[in-house]
Motif scaffolding. Sequence first.
Motif, PDB file in Angstrom:
ATOM      1  N   MET A 180       0.827  -1.196   0.000  1.00 34.64           N
ATOM      2  CA  MET A 180       0.000   0.000   0.000  1.00 34.64           C
ATOM      3  C   MET A 180       0.872   1.261   0.000  1.00 34.64           C
ATOM      4  N   PHE A 181       1.826   1.322   0.945  1.00 35.96           N
ATOM      5  CA  PHE A 181       2.748   2.438   0.995  1.00 35.96           C
ATOM      6  C   PHE A 181       4.100   1.936   1.476  1.00 35.96           C
ATOM      7  N   ASP A 182       5.137   2.715   1.211  1.00 37.93           N
ATOM      8  CA  ASP A 182       6.493   2.326   1.567  1.00 37.93           C
ATOM      9  C   ASP A 182       6.788   2.783   2.995  1.00 37.93           C
ATOM     10  N   LYS A 183       6.933   1.822   3.910  1.00 38.03           N
ATOM     11  CA  LYS A 183       7.151   2.147   5.323  1.00 38.03           C
ATOM     12  C   LYS A 183       8.474   2.857   5.547  1.00 38.03           C
ATOM     13  N   ASP A 184       9.510   2.416   4.825  1.00 39.64           N
ATOM     14  CA  ASP A 184      10.821   3.038   5.003  1.00 39.64           C
ATOM     15  C   ASP A 184      10.808   4.496   4.571  1.00 39.64           C
ATOM     16  N   ALA A 185      10.179   4.776   3.435  1.00 42.17           N
ATOM     17  CA  ALA A 185      10.077   6.157   2.950  1.00 42.17           C
ATOM     18  C   ALA A 185       9.236   7.001   3.899  1.00 42.17           C
ATOM     19  N   LEU A 186       8.212   6.389   4.461  1.00 37.67           N
ATOM     20  CA  LEU A 186       7.346   7.092   5.413  1.00 37.67           C
ATOM     21  C   LEU A 186       8.119   7.451   6.677  1.00 37.67           C
ATOM     22  N   LEU A 187       8.924   6.513   7.171  1.00 34.09           N
ATOM     23  CA  LEU A 187       9.697   6.765   8.387  1.00 34.09           C
ATOM     24  C   LEU A 187      10.814   7.779   8.158  1.00 34.09           C
ATOM     25  N   GLN A 188      11.201   7.996   6.895  1.00 36.25           N
ATOM     26  CA  GLN A 188      12.197   9.028   6.586  1.00 36.25           C
ATOM     27  C   GLN A 188      11.602  10.426   6.790  1.00 36.25           C
ATOM     28  N   GLU A 189      10.280  10.543   6.619  1.00 36.76           N
ATOM     29  CA  GLU A 189       9.612  11.840   6.758  1.00 36.76           C
ATOM     30  C   GLU A 189       9.242  12.175   8.205  1.00 36.76           C
ATOM     31  N   VAL A 190       9.438  11.221   9.092  1.00 43.64           N
ATOM     32  CA  VAL A 190       9.066  11.400  10.496  1.00 43.64           C
ATOM     33  C   VAL A 190      10.245  11.997  11.264  1.00 43.64           C
ATOM     34  N   THR A 191       9.940  12.904  12.199  1.00 47.47           N
ATOM     35  CA  THR A 191      10.985  13.430  13.077  1.00 47.47           C
ATOM     36  C   THR A 191      10.683  13.004  14.506  1.00 47.47           C
ATOM     37  N   PHE A 192      11.748  12.730  15.243  1.00 45.70           N
ATOM     38  CA  PHE A 192      11.626  12.295  16.629  1.00 45.70           C
ATOM     39  C   PHE A 192      12.257  13.328  17.545  1.00 45.70           C
ATOM     40  N   LYS A 193      11.661  13.439  18.740  1.00 47.73           N
ATOM     41  CA  LYS A 193      12.197  14.334  19.751  1.00 47.73           C
ATOM     42  C   LYS A 193      12.144  13.605  21.090  1.00 47.73           C
ATOM     43  N   ALA A 194      13.245  13.640  21.824  1.00 48.71           N
ATOM     44  CA  ALA A 194      13.277  13.015  23.148  1.00 48.71           C
ATOM     45  C   ALA A 194      13.027  14.092  24.205  1.00 48.71           C
ATOM     46  N   SER A 210      16.107  11.787  29.243  1.00 51.94           N
ATOM     47  CA  SER A 210      14.982  12.081  28.342  1.00 51.94           C
ATOM     48  C   SER A 210      14.522  10.781  27.710  1.00 51.94           C
ATOM     49  N   SER A 211      13.545  10.137  28.343  1.00 54.24           N
ATOM     50  CA  SER A 211      13.102   8.830  27.849  1.00 54.24           C
ATOM     51  C   SER A 211      11.790   8.896  27.069  1.00 54.24           C
ATOM     52  N   LYS A 212      11.037   9.970  27.217  1.00 52.17           N
ATOM     53  CA  LYS A 212       9.783  10.117  26.480  1.00 52.17           C
ATOM     54  C   LYS A 212      10.109  10.470  25.032  1.00 52.17           C
ATOM     55  N   VAL A 213       9.421   9.813  24.079  1.00 53.56           N
ATOM     56  CA  VAL A 213       9.686  10.047  22.666  1.00 53.56           C
ATOM     57  C   VAL A 213       8.442  10.648  22.021  1.00 53.56           C
ATOM     58  N   GLU A 214       8.674  11.708  21.240  1.00 53.53           N
ATOM     59  CA  GLU A 214       7.597  12.377  20.530  1.00 53.53           C
ATOM     60  C   GLU A 214       7.847  12.222  19.025  1.00 53.53           C
ATOM     61  N   LEU A 215       6.838  11.726  18.317  1.00 50.98           N
ATOM     62  CA  LEU A 215       6.925  11.535  16.874  1.00 50.98           C
ATOM     63  C   LEU A 215       6.108  12.626  16.204  1.00 50.98           C
ATOM     64  N   VAL A 216       6.699  13.299  15.220  1.00 46.75           N
ATOM     65  CA  VAL A 216       6.016  14.375  14.507  1.00 46.75           C
ATOM     66  C   VAL A 216       6.020  14.027  13.021  1.00 46.75           C
ATOM     67  N   PHE A 217       4.817  14.028  12.419  1.00 47.93           N
ATOM     68  CA  PHE A 217       4.675  13.701  10.993  1.00 47.93           C
ATOM     69  C   PHE A 217       3.781  14.737  10.336  1.00 47.93           C
ATOM     70  N   ASN A 218       4.315  15.422   9.320  1.00 44.71           N
ATOM     71  CA  ASN A 218       3.551  16.428   8.599  1.00 44.71           C
ATOM     72  C   ASN A 218       2.855  15.750   7.425  1.00 44.71           C
ATOM     73  N   LEU A 219       1.579  15.506   7.575  1.00 44.77           N
ATOM     74  CA  LEU A 219       0.804  14.788   6.565  1.00 44.77           C
ATOM     75  C   LEU A 219       0.621  15.611   5.292  1.00 44.77           C
ATOM     76  N   THR A 220       0.402  16.898   5.440  1.00 45.66           N
ATOM     77  CA  THR A 220       0.144  17.735   4.263  1.00 45.66           C
ATOM     78  C   THR A 220       1.388  17.873   3.379  1.00 45.66           C
ATOM     79  N   ALA A 221       2.591  17.800   3.957  1.00 44.69           N
ATOM     80  CA  ALA A 221       3.827  17.946   3.178  1.00 44.69           C
ATOM     81  C   ALA A 221       4.425  16.594   2.776  1.00 44.69           C
TER      82      ALA A 221
END
Length: 135
Positions: free
Chosen positions: A1-15, A30-41
Amino acid sequence: MFDKDALLQEVTFKAIRSSGAGGQNVNKVSSKVELVFNLTASLVFNDELKERLLNKLQNRLTKEGVLVLQCDESRSQHKNKELVIKRFLELIQNGLIIPKKRIPTKIPRAVIKKRLKSKRNLSEKKATRRKPNID
């Protein structure tokens, strides 16, 4: 359906520093992880898939169309990162599912006849209870 690796390249992580159990460890690690994904871009999805995801995930997105997920279940940053990635991929997969159209079934003739017969029987039963009409 979609390429997971390419999708994870667009994701940014913050601890981030996590709250909760951990004693002194909480204040310095800093053990809490925040995932940020810009769907529109995103370049992974075409316009049709983006529209579907925007509709399905509208209550989880910011006004700019950014998805933010957090995980602080574990004391390990790596474990939290794995968990948040797993949640993110499940969320995207569920958002892309097209629900099947419901085809209403016809009521079988036998069921209709049975209902009408029971109505008739009940009507006759109540008619026999009435006082006779003397004319």
